[in-house]
Each structure stands twice: as C-alpha cells, then as structure tokens.
Design an enzyme around this catalytic site. Structure first.
Site, PDB file in Angstrom:
ATOM      1  N   HIS A 203      12.661 -71.101 -25.006  1.00 36.99           N
ATOM      2  CA  HIS A 203      11.909 -72.331 -24.705  1.00 36.99           C
ATOM      3  C   HIS A 203      11.210 -72.832 -25.960  1.00 36.99           C
ATOM      4  CE1 HIS A 203       8.805 -69.245 -24.702  1.00 36.99           C
ATOM      5  NE2 HIS A 203       7.888 -70.199 -24.829  1.00 36.99           N
ATOM      6  N   ASP A 205       7.305 -74.576 -26.977  1.00 36.64           N
ATOM      7  CA  ASP A 205       5.974 -74.710 -26.390  1.00 36.64           C
ATOM      8  C   ASP A 205       5.619 -76.193 -26.282  1.00 36.64           C
ATOM      9  OD1 ASP A 205       5.775 -71.967 -26.287  1.00 36.64           O
ATOM     10  OD2 ASP A 205       4.617 -71.787 -28.140  1.00 36.64           O
ATOM     11  N   HIS A 260      12.070 -70.464 -29.109  1.00 36.72           N
ATOM     12  CA  HIS A 260      11.861 -69.033 -29.302  1.00 36.72           C
ATOM     13  C   HIS A 260      11.955 -68.296 -27.972  1.00 36.72           C
ATOM     14  CE1 HIS A 260       7.998 -71.031 -28.586  1.00 36.72           C
ATOM     15  NE2 HIS A 260       7.545 -69.899 -28.080  1.00 36.72           N
ATOM     16  N   ARG A 270       5.092 -53.856 -25.338  1.00 39.35           N
ATOM     17  CA  ARG A 270       4.702 -54.934 -26.250  1.00 39.35           C
ATOM     18  C   ARG A 270       3.636 -55.767 -25.564  1.00 39.35           C
ATOM     19  NH1 ARG A 270       6.464 -60.444 -27.643  1.00 39.35           N
ATOM     20  NH2 ARG A 270       5.799 -60.767 -29.789  1.00 39.35           N
TER      21      ARG A 270
HETATM   22  C1  GA4 Z   1       5.584 -72.239 -22.187  1.00 38.85           C
HETATM   23  C2  GA4 Z   1       4.348 -72.116 -23.104  1.00 38.85           C
HETATM   24  C3  GA4 Z   1       3.125 -71.558 -22.380  1.00 38.85           C
HETATM   25  O1  GA4 Z   1       3.292 -70.143 -22.186  1.00 38.85           O
HETATM   26  C4  GA4 Z   1       2.915 -72.229 -20.996  1.00 38.85           C
HETATM   27  C5  GA4 Z   1       4.158 -71.951 -20.155  1.00 38.85           C
HETATM   28  C6  GA4 Z   1       4.163 -72.475 -18.724  1.00 38.85           C
HETATM   29  C7  GA4 Z   1       3.742 -71.377 -17.714  1.00 38.85           C
HETATM   30  O2  GA4 Z   1       4.089 -70.228 -17.899  1.00 38.85           O
HETATM   31  O3  GA4 Z   1       3.077 -71.751 -16.744  1.00 38.85           O
HETATM   32  C8  GA4 Z   1       5.591 -73.035 -18.465  1.00 38.85           C
HETATM   33  C9  GA4 Z   1       6.276 -73.032 -19.868  1.00 38.85           C
HETATM   34  C10 GA4 Z   1       5.150 -72.841 -20.853  1.00 38.85           C
HETATM   35  C11 GA4 Z   1       7.056 -74.351 -20.144  1.00 38.85           C
HETATM   36  C12 GA4 Z   1       7.831 -74.917 -18.911  1.00 38.85           C
HETATM   37  C13 GA4 Z   1       7.088 -74.666 -17.580  1.00 38.85           C
HETATM   38  C14 GA4 Z   1       5.611 -74.441 -17.870  1.00 38.85           C
HETATM   39  C15 GA4 Z   1       6.439 -72.287 -17.458  1.00 38.85           C
HETATM   40  C16 GA4 Z   1       7.496 -73.315 -17.093  1.00 38.85           C
HETATM   41  C17 GA4 Z   1       8.652 -73.017 -16.524  1.00 38.85           C
HETATM   42  C18 GA4 Z   1       1.598 -71.801 -20.373  1.00 38.85           C
HETATM   43  C19 GA4 Z   1       3.060 -73.709 -21.126  1.00 38.85           C
HETATM   44  O4  GA4 Z   1       2.178 -74.522 -21.264  1.00 38.85           O
HETATM   45  O5  GA4 Z   1       4.381 -74.067 -21.019  1.00 38.85           O
END
Ligand code: GA4
Length: 334
Positions: A203, A205, A260, A270
């Site tokens: 994904h 961020d 990443h 980890r």
């Molecule tokens: C990825 C980056 C951060 O960890 C996060 C994640 C979020 C979550 O886990 O609630 C998301 C993911 C993240 C991107 C797409 C959506 C939202 C899970 C998901 C499937 C907290 C964020 O802001 O986006």
C-alpha cells in the site's frame, strides 16, 4: 514494439545500499537538498542523529510490548479498530487481512489519555509514554517537512507550508503500533511455504508523511517500481521516513508516495511504531507552483483531506487511490 523489462532485471538495478540514509546533524541546506532528492527518487529515506531521546523511544517500546503481551480478551477492551482501537489480522473495513495485530490511536493528546483507560492497567504511564513519543516524532516530522519546503526552494516566508498543516490543533494525525508474530519453528519443507507471509500488504500511506521506527527485526520492504521489492534492514537507532499521498498531490508528483509492505518472516517478533502526519479534515490539498519545480502540469484536482480520507476508507488497502483524483489533461497549476 516496446517490451517492458522483466522484474528480475529491474530488481538488480536498485539495492538496499542505494536507499538514502540522511544524517540530520549535517549542514541544514545540504540536508534539505538530500531530503528533496530522496523524496523525488524513492519517497523514502532513513534519518540518523534525529534528536529523539532514546528514553522516550524505550519507554514507548516497553509500553507497546506490555500491551501486546496482554490476554486477547483484555486487548479487545481497547475496542475494535473503527478506525481507532485494537485489531488482529483484519485491516480496514474492506476485507484486507495480514499476519499482524495492532493498536491505532488518534495522535491527539486528549484522545490518547481518554483511550488509555481501556488500553492499560496503568493508564497514566501508558498515556505519558504515548504523548511523549508522539510529541517527539511530531517535532521531527515538522523539522523534516520544513527542510523539504526549503529544499524545493519556497520563499522563507512559506517554509512552514507543510508543517503548519500538522501543527494545526485539529490535525488528523494517527499513531499506530504493529506487532508481527514470529514464524513458528517448523521443519524446512514446511517453512519454505511460509517464506512469503505478508504482515501488512502492499500500500501507500494516505497522509503527508510517515515516521516509522521498528525494533531490531526486519520485514519492511519498499517498491520503487511495480513488482520490485527492496528489503529495508532493521535499524532501531534510525527512523524510516516516507512520503504519503497528500504530499505527492501537493507537489504534483514531484515527491512520490512510496508503496511498501511488511513481511512477517522472522523467527523473532517484529514491533513497529508509526506516526502518520495528517492535516486537519478541512485542509485543502492542492499543488502550488512553488512546490512542484519545473512541472507545470497539474496531476491532481484539489481536494480536502476529509474528502480523501472518506475515499481511502471506501477502498482496499492496495488501491492506487490518488488516481481517482486525477485532474483533466492539460490543466495547469495555478
Ligand atoms: C495505511 C496507513 C495507516 O496505517 C492507516 C491505514 C488504515 C487503517 O488501518 O485503518 C487503512 C490504510 C492505512 C489505507 C486504506 C484503508 C485505510 C486500512 C485500509 C484498508 C491508519 C491509514 O491512514 O491508511
């Protein structure tokens, strides 16, 4: 006919040693240039001599291990991650899973101290560890964002163009603790099938900037090109920094929001701690000519962070969500 190079060949082009490690104690204008170069090339770099106190880091790490060591039923008292709370294996709301358990918190001090009551037996200790850590990494994020602005050459008066977004009282930043289980001892022929256990899938961020620190166990990989994965070795003395979608949008693609993932391949546990620096929900995310260098083409239409977040949560983890915000062809940055 153009034939794409097979991934093996691309993979040979980039090695872990090519990834930038930036010593923040260097001369400021030099450091700023290195940061900008890293954001353009990879959207990823490590920082050393970052100034975050080892005590603050150790305390947060200890509290995190203490939390994950609690019985499942107690961890669940932190509430399902919706979006804040405790999650085990499920990621987001659209069917993504991974070999990970995590705790997601708003990086807001009031919210942290409130939540701590259902997270820890010693809420004061937990919330003071989290607040101390978040304050320190937010400071680091602001410093890096200011150097990015300086490095791209914005006038002195607008050098807080990025950092002011996360300094705002109503910033939407997030703090995340990830706990990746170790590989269970297994005979070689079984272990071979496990060699690709994904802890947290591919994904990018969504936010502006991510500051990540892990214990001494590897697993993080970045993907500068489709199908190419570069492992980032563990280094608990440095922080990994990566560009998020919002920063890619503000620079009209000059900085890249790096894709990443984290593998859970180690024999050891980890643990990573990530601070995601985000603007307030109402903040407008739009490219400005002074940020994009020579690029005049506007890649993305302006949006608010709230709008982007809503779309993010309606999609799968691995989605290239910025593509849904593409501007019309020929649009210029104004
Ligand atoms: C990825 C980056 C951060 O960890 C996060 C994640 C979020 C979550 O886990 O609630 C998301 C993911 C993240 C991107 C797409 C959506 C939202 C899970 C998901 C499937 C907290 C964020 O802001 O986006």
């Amino acid at each position: 006919m153009v034939v794409a190079a097979p991934p093996q060949i691309l993979a040979e082009k980039i090695r872990e040693t090519d990834l930038p490690i930036i010593d923040l104690s260097g001369e400021r204008s030099e450091v700023s240039k290195l940061i900008v170069k890293a954001c353009e090339e990879f959207g990823f770099f490590k920082v050393t001599n970052h100034g975050v106190s080892q005590d603050v880091i150790n305390e947060m790490e200890a509290e995190s291990f203490r939390f994950f060591a609690r019985p499942a039923a107690e961890k669940q008292l932190a509430g399902p991650a919706n979006p804040y709370g405790y999650g085990c294996k499920n990621i987001g709301f659209n069917g993504d899973f991974g070999e990970v358990e995590y705790l997601l918190l708003s990086a807001n001090f009031l919210s942290i101290s409130h939540r701590s009551k259902s997270i820890s037996n010693d809420p004061l200790k937990f919330s003071s560890a989290v607040c101390g850590y978040v304050e320190a990494v937010r400071g680091l994020a602001c410093e890096i964002l200011d150097m990015m602005a300086e490095g791209v050459g914005v006038p002195q008066a607008s050098s807080s163009v990025f950092s002011s977004l996360i300094r705002a009282v109503d910033n939407d930043s997030v703090f995340r603790l990830n706990h990746y289980p170790p590989l269970r001892e297994a005979p070689d022929h079984v272990r071979r099938h496990h060699h690709h256990r994904v802890g947290f899938g591919e994904h990018s961020d969504p936010q502006l900037l991510t500051i990540l620190r892990s214990n001494n166990v590897g697993g993080l990989q970045i993907s500068p090109e489709d199908g190419v994965w570069i492992p980032v070795s563990a280094d608990p003395t440095s922080f990994s920094v990566n560009v998020g979608d919002a920063l890619q949008a503000m620079t009209s693609g000059r900085f890249v929001s790096v894709r990443h993932r984290a593998l859970a391949n180690s024999q050891e546990v980890r643990m990573s701690m990530a601070y995601f620096a985000a603007p307030p929900l109402h903040a407008r995310i739009a490219a400005q000519p002074e940020l994009t260098g020579r690029r005049r083409e506007c890649l993305y239409r302006p949006f608010t962070w709230g709008e982007y977040k809503t779309v993010t949560y309606s999609l799968r983890l691995g989605e290239r969500r910025l593509n849904r915000f593409k501007a019309d062809e020929g649009d210029e940055i104004i």
